[in-house]
Design a protein around this motif. Sequence first.
Motif, PDB file in Angstrom:
ATOM      1  N   GLU A 102      30.386   2.455 -49.330  1.00  0.00           N
ATOM      2  CA  GLU A 102      29.546   2.038 -50.480  1.00  0.00           C
ATOM      3  C   GLU A 102      30.511   2.075 -51.671  1.00  0.00           C
ATOM      4  O   GLU A 102      31.396   2.926 -51.778  1.00  0.00           O
ATOM      5  N   CYS A 111      28.407  -2.508 -50.178  1.00  0.00           N
ATOM      6  CA  CYS A 111      28.506  -1.984 -48.907  1.00  0.00           C
ATOM      7  C   CYS A 111      29.203  -2.828 -48.133  1.00  0.00           C
ATOM      8  O   CYS A 111      29.039  -3.773 -47.639  1.00  0.00           O
ATOM      9  N   TRP A 170      19.234  -0.393 -47.879  1.00  0.00           N
ATOM     10  CA  TRP A 170      19.551   0.387 -48.905  1.00  0.00           C
ATOM     11  C   TRP A 170      18.533   1.354 -49.033  1.00  0.00           C
ATOM     12  O   TRP A 170      17.585   1.334 -49.196  1.00  0.00           O
ATOM     13  N   ARG A 176      17.992   5.465 -51.178  1.00  0.00           N
ATOM     14  CA  ARG A 176      18.542   6.447 -52.094  1.00  0.00           C
ATOM     15  C   ARG A 176      17.831   7.762 -52.208  1.00  0.00           C
ATOM     16  O   ARG A 176      16.785   7.821 -51.579  1.00  0.00           O
ATOM     17  N   ILE A 208      18.691  -7.712 -52.732  1.00  0.00           N
ATOM     18  CA  ILE A 208      19.721  -7.359 -51.552  1.00  0.00           C
ATOM     19  C   ILE A 208      20.287  -8.582 -51.182  1.00  0.00           C
ATOM     20  O   ILE A 208      19.367  -9.513 -51.117  1.00  0.00           O
ATOM     21  N   LEU A 211      23.837  -4.799 -53.644  1.00  0.00           N
ATOM     22  CA  LEU A 211      22.573  -4.594 -54.066  1.00  0.00           C
ATOM     23  C   LEU A 211      22.582  -4.540 -55.696  1.00  0.00           C
ATOM     24  O   LEU A 211      23.224  -3.724 -56.193  1.00  0.00           O
ATOM     25  N   TYR A 223      22.867   6.456 -53.489  1.00  0.00           N
ATOM     26  CA  TYR A 223      22.558   5.197 -52.841  1.00  0.00           C
ATOM     27  C   TYR A 223      23.330   5.193 -51.592  1.00  0.00           C
ATOM     28  O   TYR A 223      24.638   5.223 -51.348  1.00  0.00           O
ATOM     29  N   CYS A 263      23.931   2.902 -47.874  1.00  0.00           N
ATOM     30  CA  CYS A 263      23.656   1.603 -47.144  1.00  0.00           C
ATOM     31  C   CYS A 263      23.428   2.089 -45.501  1.00  0.00           C
ATOM     32  O   CYS A 263      24.290   2.906 -45.286  1.00  0.00           O
TER      33      CYS A 263
END
Length: 128
Positions: free
Chosen positions: A6, A22, A36, A38, A70, A81, A94, A96
Motif C-alpha cells: 500500500e 495497492c 480495503w 482499516r 474502489i 481507494l 488502511y 489492502c
Amino acid sequence: QLQLVESGGGLVQPGGSLNLSCTASGLSLDYYYIGWFRQAPGKERKGVSCLNSINGGTNYADSVKGRFTISKNNAKNTVYLQMKSLKPEDTAVYYCAADPGPRPEGLVRFCWDGMSYWGKGTLVTVSS
C-alpha cells in the motif's frame, strides 16, 4: 506468491481528499477478490470496500458510502481507494487484501477477514 504494498497515506485535513494505492506483484489480480480494510487506534479491523475483479461488483461500508471509491487498473496490477470528504473518524491504518476465492459459504460481500494476502498497511490521519 502474491505480494501487496500500500501507498498514499498521510496527513489530511477534514473535508480533504486522499488516494491510496495497492500494488500487487507475483500474480495478477484479475481473478481475485480484493478488499480495503482499516484499523482505527484501539479498534478492530473492519472492511471498508470490496471488489470482485471478475464482474466489477463492489461493496462499501455504510460509513464510507458515497465518499470512497474502489477501482483497479489492470495494466498496472494496482487497486486504488479514492477517498473524499474525509472525516476524523476515517483516521486509521488502511490495508489492502486479496484472495482467489471461493468466498466462505454463504458470504455475499466480496471481502472477508480471513483473506489470504495482506499488505502491511499505510497510515491515514485526518486532523486539523
